[in-house]
Design an enzyme around this catalytic site. Structure first.
Site, mmCIF file in Angstrom:
data_model
loop_
_atom_site.group_PDB
_atom_site.id
_atom_site.type_symbol
_atom_site.label_atom_id
_atom_site.label_comp_id
_atom_site.label_asym_id
_atom_site.label_seq_id
_atom_site.Cartn_x
_atom_site.Cartn_y
_atom_site.Cartn_z
ATOM 1 N N CYS A 1 -18.440 35.332 66.250
ATOM 2 C CA CYS A 1 -17.363 36.244 66.173
ATOM 3 C C CYS A 1 -17.665 37.761 66.347
ATOM 4 C CB CYS A 1 -16.587 36.355 65.488
ATOM 5 S SG CYS A 1 -17.527 36.657 63.835
ATOM 6 N N GLU B 1 -10.046 37.611 59.781
ATOM 7 C CA GLU B 1 -11.966 37.768 60.468
ATOM 8 C C GLU B 1 -11.615 37.289 61.814
ATOM 9 O OE1 GLU B 1 -14.798 37.440 62.254
ATOM 10 O OE2 GLU B 1 -15.446 37.120 60.135
#
Length: 530
Positions: free
Chosen positions: A298, A259
């Site tokens: 993120c 990720e």
């Protein structure tokens, strides 16, 4: 200042490094040294062996429901002492809101997965996915899939921005999948992850070997991973690319989940007029994503796509909201945004902003100076909120991510131009689309969906109930294609099944019956196999 310990083989271990050779971790607000970090002298091979020898059989012997009880107990242990984590989070620049986002979010994920396991998985150590397929002319040769725990470990390599939520989120899925975790704490916030693991270990709620933690570099440990292990990585796209091609991982086909960073976007549709409630909701999303955790998420919005005719109104509205954000010591009353995690991170954000601003102009904020409350703006890693207006067709806004309180407004000409701009991010974790025009939104998402792990579709009917652009949810997939890493976390029970081994079985009905029809519900079994 203390040398931070690692938790290996159920023992707290101090590295052999000296302060001169270890990394110093500093308070984001004051600049004072919090601790020193190193993995020198740690028996990582012994830790991996302990996880496989003790942790694996202990978890594999339990049913899904018993593993769910472990998650409940872990959640309770963290909840009972969460004030300690709140207090430590301030040293990383987090406001009380930021700390709750991280700590309480991790607790909620544990509880959510425990509830899902009891509702959607059987009270058995494995899952038989059905219905059975008839493979021969008669009824005595059938095919099913057995989903069983892998006899390996999960090595968690986590990012600095969620030192509590990230390890707990990955632990939740790993425990349900019957897999022990070895957590690699990110250096800038390692003291927070260390305290989290200390709290859980002192509560004694997990079996021996189920949870270990390494502070410092784990690069040499990558060669110790085996075929049944999982490397779950959160961090930069550049590091993900390096890990993906690690010779030992490739040779052993170690499962790798990434990720990575991405230049996530929000798109304001042409039908949303400035001054409308939906336009105000759009502005709130942008400002929230710029300021929560000082933009260090993120999923945070980096690109703000607006129709050309609404560009000035959007810039004015966002800048007006940013002007009301008080920056400073996160423990001080009225402060809404603290510092970024370190001086190095501040320098990275400044470089990124300058690179993007070369194709446009800074509309609000100053990357080089900021007024702060109850802190020294130079000793602490403080940044102003920065809003840039840039040429939408320039490369930098779509390639450079300022991992901090900064966003770039890009004015698009028409809908095809907007969809093209989104795709220039080369894959993102999340995007928001703000519109009341159903036909426009439906057409737009068909083009946008392949480039995103999650789409947050905001309209006048759901804008008061939204959980927000930047909030990953346990029920939904968290990950994205391309630059975002191509991985997947959470996704409900799907994410648990993804960590396990699915084996096709060709069996007789009597053997199938002895295995037990262990799918939690017909719906969950069908979902898991999709």
């Amino acid at each position: 200042m203390p040398m931070l310990q690692s938790y290996l083989q159920d023992t707290w271990v101090t590295p052999t490094a000296t302060r001169a050779t270890a990394d110093a971790v500093r308070d984001a607000v004051t600049g004072e040294t919090v601790c020193h970090v190193s993995s020198e002298g740690l028996d990582v091979a012994g830790a991996f062996g302990y996880a496989r020898r003790d942790g694996v059989p202990a978890l594999r012997a339990l049913t899904f429901h018993q593993r769910a009880s472990l998650l409940d107990a872990t959640a309770l242990a963290v909840r009972d002492r969460r004030e300690e984590l709140y207090a430590l989070s301030a040293r990383a620049g987090a406001t009380p809101t930021d700390a709750r986002y991280d700590v309480d979010g991790g607790i909620r994920v544990l509880r959510d997965y425990a509830d899902r396991a009891r509702a959607e998985l059987p009270d058995a150590p494995h899952l038989v996915e059905g219905p059975a397929e008839r493979l021969g002319r008669g009824q005595d040769f059938l095919g099913v899939h057995l989903v069983s725990p892998s006899p390996g470990l999960m090595l968690q390599v986590n990012a600095f921005n969620f030192p509590v939520w990230a390890p707990l989120e990955k632990l939740a899925q790993a425990v349900l999948a019957g897999m022990p975790s070895v957590v690699k704490a990110a250096t800038p916030t390692a003291y927070l992850t260390e305290h989290l693991v200390r709290m859980v270990s002192e509560a004694g709620v997990l079996p021996p070997g189920a949870l270990q933690m390494i502070v410092g570099s784990v690069r040499p440990a990558l060669g110790l991973l085996r075929e049944q292990d999982v490397l779950s990585f959160t961090g930069s796209a550049a590091t993900a690319a390096t890990l993906r091609t690690h010779p030992e991982l490739v040779a052993r086909s170690v499962r790798f989940n990434a990720e990575a960073d991405s230049v996530n976007a929000i798109v304001l549709a042409p039908d949303v007029p400035p001054g409308s409630p939906l336009f105000a909701a759009f502005v709130r999303e942008v400002v929230t994503e710029m300021t929560v955790k000082a933009g260090q998420k993120c999923t945070a919005i980096r690109r703000v796509l607006v129709p050309r005719e609404h560009e000035d109104a959007a810039l004015d509205a966002i800048a007006s909201e940013l002007a009301g954000i008080t920056i400073g010591n996160p423990t001080s009353e009225g402060v809404r945004m603290g510092a970024v995690v370190s001086l190095e991170q501040r320098a990275d954000v400044r470089r990124a902003v300058r690179a993007i601003a070369r194709s446009g102009r800074i509309v609000y904020g100053d990357p080089d100076k900021v007024r702060v409350v109850d802190a020294d703006p130079e000793r602490g890693a403080f940044l102003d909120t920065i809003l840039v207006s840039a040429d939408p067709d320039a490369a930098a806004p779509h390639e450079v991510e300022p991992f901090g309180p900064a966003a770039t407004v890009l004015a698009y000409r028409d809908t095809p131009h907007a969809t093209d701009l989104l795709a220039r991010g080369r894959g993102s974790l999340a995007a928001s689309v703000v519109s009341d025009d159903l036909a426009w939104t439906t057409g737009f998402l068909r083009s946008a969906a392949p480039w995103h792990g999650r789409l947050h579709l905001l309209d006048s009917t759901n804008m008061t109930q939204t959980t927000g652009h930047g909030s990953p949810l346990p029920a939904l997939r968290h990950g994205g294609p391309g630059r975002a890493g191509g991985g997947s976390e959470m996704a409900g029970i799907r994410g648990v099944v993804d960590l396990m081994q699915r084996t096709a079985l060709q069996v007789s009905p009597r053997l199938l019956e002895s295995l037990g029809n262990t799918s939690g519900t017909e719906g969950s079994a069908a979902t898991a196999s999709s």
